[in-house]
Design an enzyme around this catalytic site. Structure first.
Site, short mmCIF file in Angstrom:
data_model
loop_
_atom_site.label_atom_id
_atom_site.label_comp_id
_atom_site.label_asym_id
_atom_site.label_seq_id
_atom_site.Cartn_x
_atom_site.Cartn_y
_atom_site.Cartn_z
N SER A 52 0.81 -1.22 0.00
CA SER A 52 0.00 0.00 0.00
C SER A 52 0.84 1.27 0.00
O SER A 52 0.35 2.34 -0.34
CB SER A 52 -0.95 0.01 1.20
OG SER A 52 -0.24 0.12 2.41
N LYS A 85 0.69 4.08 7.14
CA LYS A 85 0.01 4.98 6.20
C LYS A 85 0.52 6.41 6.38
O LYS A 85 1.22 6.73 7.34
CB LYS A 85 -1.51 4.95 6.42
CG LYS A 85 -2.18 3.62 6.10
CD LYS A 85 -2.21 3.34 4.62
CE LYS A 85 -2.98 2.07 4.31
NZ LYS A 85 -2.25 0.85 4.73
#
Length: 234
Positions: free
Chosen positions: A152, A189
Site C-alpha cells: 500500500s 500509512k
C-alpha cells in the site's frame, strides 16, 4: 534554498561523490527524516534549481551506479538510501565536529512481526528477533522496527518485507508516515487530519484511503524515522 554540507570527501572505501551528488544525497536524507518519504524528481529539480526533472533523474542514476541509493521503477518517490551510504553520510557529518575515534552508542532494536489484537505493540510475543545498528544511522532514534506487509506504500519506496524504523509517538502532523492501530489491525500509512476526521492515506492507487470515523477504535503507535530494505537485513 536550504544549505547543504559537502560530503564529497567520503572515506576511501566509500564511493566518491561530486559536490552536486552529495547535495542530492543530503536532500534525500533530509526529506526522509522530515516527512518519512524521499523527494520526487520534480522536488529535487526545484530545490536545486535544475531546469527539468530529467536533470535530477540523471544525477539519481549516477548515485545508483555508485551504489549509494537504489531506484524503484514506476514510482515518483522510488528512491532508497542504502544502509551503508546513510552511515557514510552521517560519519562525514560527525567527523566535522568530533574526533574520528569518538563513536556513538549502538542501538538495540526489536523487530515486531504480527501484532495480536488488544496487546501492546512491543509485547514480547510480537518480537521476532533483535537487530543492532549504530545510532548515527538515524536522524531520530527509533524504538523498534516493524516488518512491512503489503504494497500500500509502494509509491514512496516502502515495500513488502521492508523494515520500518519507528519512533513511538501519540501525535502526528499531516503528511507524516505513521504506524497506526485501527481496531484489530496495525497499518503503515500517511497521516492526515481533516477537521474532526482522520484519514490514513496509501501511496498506491490500488488502495483507498481509510477514514477513521468518530468513536472508532484508533491509536497512533509511532512515526516512521527510517527504512531498511528487507533483503539487506537478512
Amino acid at each position: 534554498m536550504r544549505t547543504f554540507n559537502d560530503f564529497s570527501g567520503l572515506p576511501a572505501d566509500r564511493p566518491k561523490l561530486t559536490a552536486r551528488q552529495a547535495q542530492i544525497l543530503e536532500l534525500i536524507r533530509n526529506a526522509i527524516a522530515q516527512t518519512g518519504a524521499p523527494p520526487t524528481r520534480a522536488e529535487i529539480a526545484a530545490e536545486l534549481g535544475f531546469r527539468s526533472p530529467n536533470a535530477a533523474e540523471e544525477h539519481l542514476k549516477a548515485l545508483a551506479k555508485k551504489g549509494v541509493i537504489e531506484l524503484v521503477s514506476g514510482t515518483s518517490r522510488g528512491i532508497r538510501l542504502r544502509t551503508d551510504s546513510l552511515q557514510a553520510l552521517n560519519e562525514s557529518r560527525i567527523s566535522q565536529f568530533s574526533p574520528p575515534v569518538q563513536r556513538l552508542e549502538q542501538l538495540t532494536l526489536p523487530l515486531v512481526g504480527r501484532v495480536a489484537a488488544g496487546s501492546p505493540i512491543l509485547a514480547q510475543e510480537h518480537i521476532e528477533r533483535t537487530y543492532f545498528f549504530e545510532s548515527r544511522l538515524f536522524e531520530q532514534q527509533p524504538d523498534y522496527l516493524l516488518k512491512v506487509r503489503g504494497m500500500s506504500m509502494r509509491d514512496i519506496g516502502i515495500m513488502d518485507g521492508d523494515l520500518l524504523a519507528v519512533k513511538q509517538a501519540r501525535e502526528a502532523k499531516n503528511g507524516q508516515i505513521v504506524v497506526a492501530r485501527l481496531g484489530d489491525e496495525v497499518t503503515v500509512k500517511r497521516f492526515h487530519r481533516n477537521q474532526h476526521l482522520i484519514e490514513l492515506l496509501s501511496e498506491n492507487p490500488d488502495f483507498k484511503p481509510i477514514v477513521v470515523q468518530p468513536g472508532e477504535p484508533f491509536e497512533l503507535e509511532g512515526l516512521a524515522v527510517g527504512l531498511i530494505r528487507g533483503s539487506l537485513a537478512m
